[in-house]
Motif scaffolding. Structure first.
Motif, PDB file in Angstrom:
ATOM      1  N   PRO A 180      -8.401   5.146 -12.525  1.00  0.00           N
ATOM      2  CA  PRO A 180      -7.769   4.761 -11.253  1.00  0.00           C
ATOM      3  C   PRO A 180      -8.684   3.880 -10.407  1.00  0.00           C
ATOM      4  O   PRO A 180      -9.900   4.070 -10.380  1.00  0.00           O
ATOM      5  CB  PRO A 180      -7.553   6.116 -10.572  1.00  0.00           C
ATOM      6  CG  PRO A 180      -8.693   6.959 -11.062  1.00  0.00           C
ATOM      7  CD  PRO A 180      -8.908   6.536 -12.500  1.00  0.00           C
ATOM      8  N   ASN A 181      -8.107   2.901  -9.735  1.00  0.00           N
ATOM      9  CA  ASN A 181      -8.836   2.145  -8.714  1.00  0.00           C
ATOM     10  C   ASN A 181      -7.848   1.535  -7.737  1.00  0.00           C
ATOM     11  O   ASN A 181      -6.716   1.236  -8.079  1.00  0.00           O
ATOM     12  CB  ASN A 181      -9.765   1.099  -9.325  1.00  0.00           C
ATOM     13  CG  ASN A 181      -9.049   0.105 -10.224  1.00  0.00           C
ATOM     14  OD1 ASN A 181      -8.664  -0.980  -9.795  1.00  0.00           O
ATOM     15  ND2 ASN A 181      -8.870   0.467 -11.492  1.00  0.00           N
ATOM     16  N   ASN A 190      -5.167  -3.025  -0.093  1.00  0.00           N
ATOM     17  CA  ASN A 190      -3.921  -2.693   0.603  1.00  0.00           C
ATOM     18  C   ASN A 190      -3.439  -1.284   0.284  1.00  0.00           C
ATOM     19  O   ASN A 190      -2.390  -0.861   0.749  1.00  0.00           O
ATOM     20  CB  ASN A 190      -2.834  -3.714   0.272  1.00  0.00           C
ATOM     21  CG  ASN A 190      -2.407  -3.681  -1.200  1.00  0.00           C
ATOM     22  OD1 ASN A 190      -2.936  -2.901  -1.988  1.00  0.00           O
ATOM     23  ND2 ASN A 190      -1.470  -4.540  -1.566  1.00  0.00           N
ATOM     24  N   GLY A 191      -4.204  -0.560  -0.531  1.00  0.00           N
ATOM     25  CA  GLY A 191      -3.870   0.826  -0.845  1.00  0.00           C
ATOM     26  C   GLY A 191      -3.141   1.022  -2.147  1.00  0.00           C
ATOM     27  O   GLY A 191      -2.976   2.159  -2.601  1.00  0.00           O
ATOM     28  N   LYS A 200       2.757   3.837  -0.342  1.00  0.00           N
ATOM     29  CA  LYS A 200       3.824   4.065   0.633  1.00  0.00           C
ATOM     30  C   LYS A 200       3.389   5.188   1.573  1.00  0.00           C
ATOM     31  O   LYS A 200       3.582   6.368   1.301  1.00  0.00           O
ATOM     32  CB  LYS A 200       5.134   4.461  -0.071  1.00  0.00           C
ATOM     33  CG  LYS A 200       5.601   3.467  -1.125  1.00  0.00           C
ATOM     34  CD  LYS A 200       6.083   2.158  -0.522  1.00  0.00           C
ATOM     35  CE  LYS A 200       6.659   1.247  -1.590  1.00  0.00           C
ATOM     36  NZ  LYS A 200       7.133  -0.040  -1.041  1.00  0.00           N
ATOM     37  N   ASN A 201       2.703   4.801   2.654  1.00  0.00           N
ATOM     38  CA  ASN A 201       2.211   5.787   3.622  1.00  0.00           C
ATOM     39  C   ASN A 201       1.345   6.859   2.968  1.00  0.00           C
ATOM     40  O   ASN A 201       1.468   8.053   3.255  1.00  0.00           O
ATOM     41  CB  ASN A 201       3.382   6.434   4.369  1.00  0.00           C
ATOM     42  CG  ASN A 201       4.179   5.433   5.178  1.00  0.00           C
ATOM     43  OD1 ASN A 201       3.614   4.573   5.850  1.00  0.00           O
ATOM     44  ND2 ASN A 201       5.512   5.545   5.119  1.00  0.00           N
ATOM     45  N   GLY A 202       0.470   6.413   2.101  1.00  0.00           N
ATOM     46  CA  GLY A 202      -0.443   7.328   1.447  1.00  0.00           C
ATOM     47  C   GLY A 202       0.113   8.012   0.220  1.00  0.00           C
ATOM     48  O   GLY A 202      -0.582   8.806  -0.414  1.00  0.00           O
ATOM     49  N   PRO A 219     -11.943  -6.619  -4.938  1.00  0.00           N
ATOM     50  CA  PRO A 219     -11.768  -6.298  -3.518  1.00  0.00           C
ATOM     51  C   PRO A 219     -10.914  -7.321  -2.778  1.00  0.00           C
ATOM     52  O   PRO A 219     -10.201  -6.976  -1.834  1.00  0.00           O
ATOM     53  CB  PRO A 219     -13.204  -6.280  -2.983  1.00  0.00           C
ATOM     54  CG  PRO A 219     -14.038  -5.945  -4.164  1.00  0.00           C
ATOM     55  CD  PRO A 219     -13.364  -6.628  -5.318  1.00  0.00           C
ATOM     56  N   THR A 220     -10.989  -8.577  -3.204  1.00  0.00           N
ATOM     57  CA  THR A 220     -10.189  -9.629  -2.568  1.00  0.00           C
ATOM     58  C   THR A 220      -8.781  -9.708  -3.134  1.00  0.00           C
ATOM     59  O   THR A 220      -7.957 -10.495  -2.661  1.00  0.00           O
ATOM     60  CB  THR A 220     -10.879 -10.991  -2.742  1.00  0.00           C
ATOM     61  OG1 THR A 220     -11.254 -11.151  -4.120  1.00  0.00           O
ATOM     62  CG2 THR A 220     -12.129 -11.078  -1.882  1.00  0.00           C
TER      63      THR A 220
END
Length: 308
Positions: A168-169, A173-174, A192-194, A213-214
């Motif tokens: 996972p990574n 933007n989450g 979606k909201n965490g 990261p970008t």
């Protein structure tokens, strides 16, 4: 679950039972006093260098997957000890000195192995893969990061874990990227909201995909299909184009890829360095290597110039 494939990806664990190489362990108090975010190591240029030999990259064991906190003052990485299951190690920069890397048991022995740690971009969660014995039932878990400790481990409540998954990574933007072992494909799950209520295939080859990261490129390890004499795992990059689609896979070349296997690429939170594992240690074990991401930026410039 397709166990043969999962076991192939983690095959270096098997080498540990046959490895009698003497370990070079650092003792408490041996680590350098430094303001540097990277263990006082001389930062690399366009030629990969082994990372923190004798401190993080230690002969006689395997290291795979590495993640720094956003402030570059914490380090989490995977270790494969002789005769044991993979586990996560942790070190922290305190009073200008890195603590000696120590093993963490996030699941408190609820799971046989833990690997692929990743610190979320806000530093509040550490995601990782955990599985049962024989590499079965691989799922994504996380812990919440407190000031001086971690919460109990929580299995991620998401369709992500409907299959066997790992690596996972997070994008900034989450959105969460991961590899679906059952389907042998890379997916992402929009934040979606965490929560991660849906998943989408990314449409790239290879495994161990890592979003920069970008968010303008993805690195993976994949087989070199253009050269049958090359290894079964080299580092590639996909660039995001203006229309949002991805470029073809571009090999990072002989500067990064060698006659040994390269796997598990990742980019540091500051975007400056590419980390990966290279299986060049005696007994077929991997150490961490790092190189400036300038090598990726040069490829990006050349690619888009050619596309004009």
């Amino acid at each position: 679950m397709k166990k043969p494939y999962f076991i192939l990806i983690l095959v270096f664990v098997m080498f540990l039972n046959a490895c009698n190489t003497k370990k070079q362990n650092s003792k408490d108090g041996d680590l350098p006093i430094t303001r540097d975010s990277y263990f006082g190591q001389k930062t690399p240029g366009l030629i990969p260098e082994i990372f923190a030999p004798g401190i993080v990259s230690i002969n006689g064991r395997g290291e795979g997957s590495i993640s720094f906190s956003p402030d570059l003052d914490e380090l989490y990485f995977g270790v494969f000890e002789e005769g044991g299951d993979p586990s996560v190690y942790f070190s922290k920069l305190e009073d200008k000195k890195w603590t000696n890397p120590k093993k963490i048991n996030f699941t408190k022995d609820k799971k046989a192995g833990e690997l692929h740690p990743f610190v979320s971009p806000n530093g509040k969660k550490i995601y990782f893969t955990a599985y049962d014995s024989n590499f079965e039932n691989g799922k994504i878990w996380y812990v919440n990061r407190f000031e001086n400790s971690w919460s109990n481990a929580i299995q991620l409540d998401s369709p992500i874990n409907d299959d066997d998954v790992f690596y996972p990574n997070h994008a900034k933007n989450g959105d969460l990227f991961y590899y679906n072992i059952s389907k042998r494909k890379t997916y992402n799950a929009p934040n979606k909201n965490g929560k991660f209520p849906e998943v989408h295939e990314v449409g790239i080859g290879g495994a161990h995909a890592f979003i920069s990261p970008t968010q303008d490129y993805i690195v993976v390890n994949a087989r070199n299909k253009e050269d049958d004499q090359r290894n079964d795992s080299e580092i590639y990059v996909y660039f995001k184009k203006k229309d949002g689609t991805l470029s073809k896979a571009i090999n990072l070349g002989n500067e990064v890829n060698s006659n040994f296997r390269e796997t598990s690429p990742s980019i540091t939170p500051d975007g400056k360095y590419l980390f990966f594992s290279r299986y060049n240690e005696e007994g077929g074990l991997p150490n961490f290597y790092w190189v400036s991401t300038e090598i990726i930026h040069k490829l990006k410039t050349a690619y888009f110039k050619k596309e004009q």
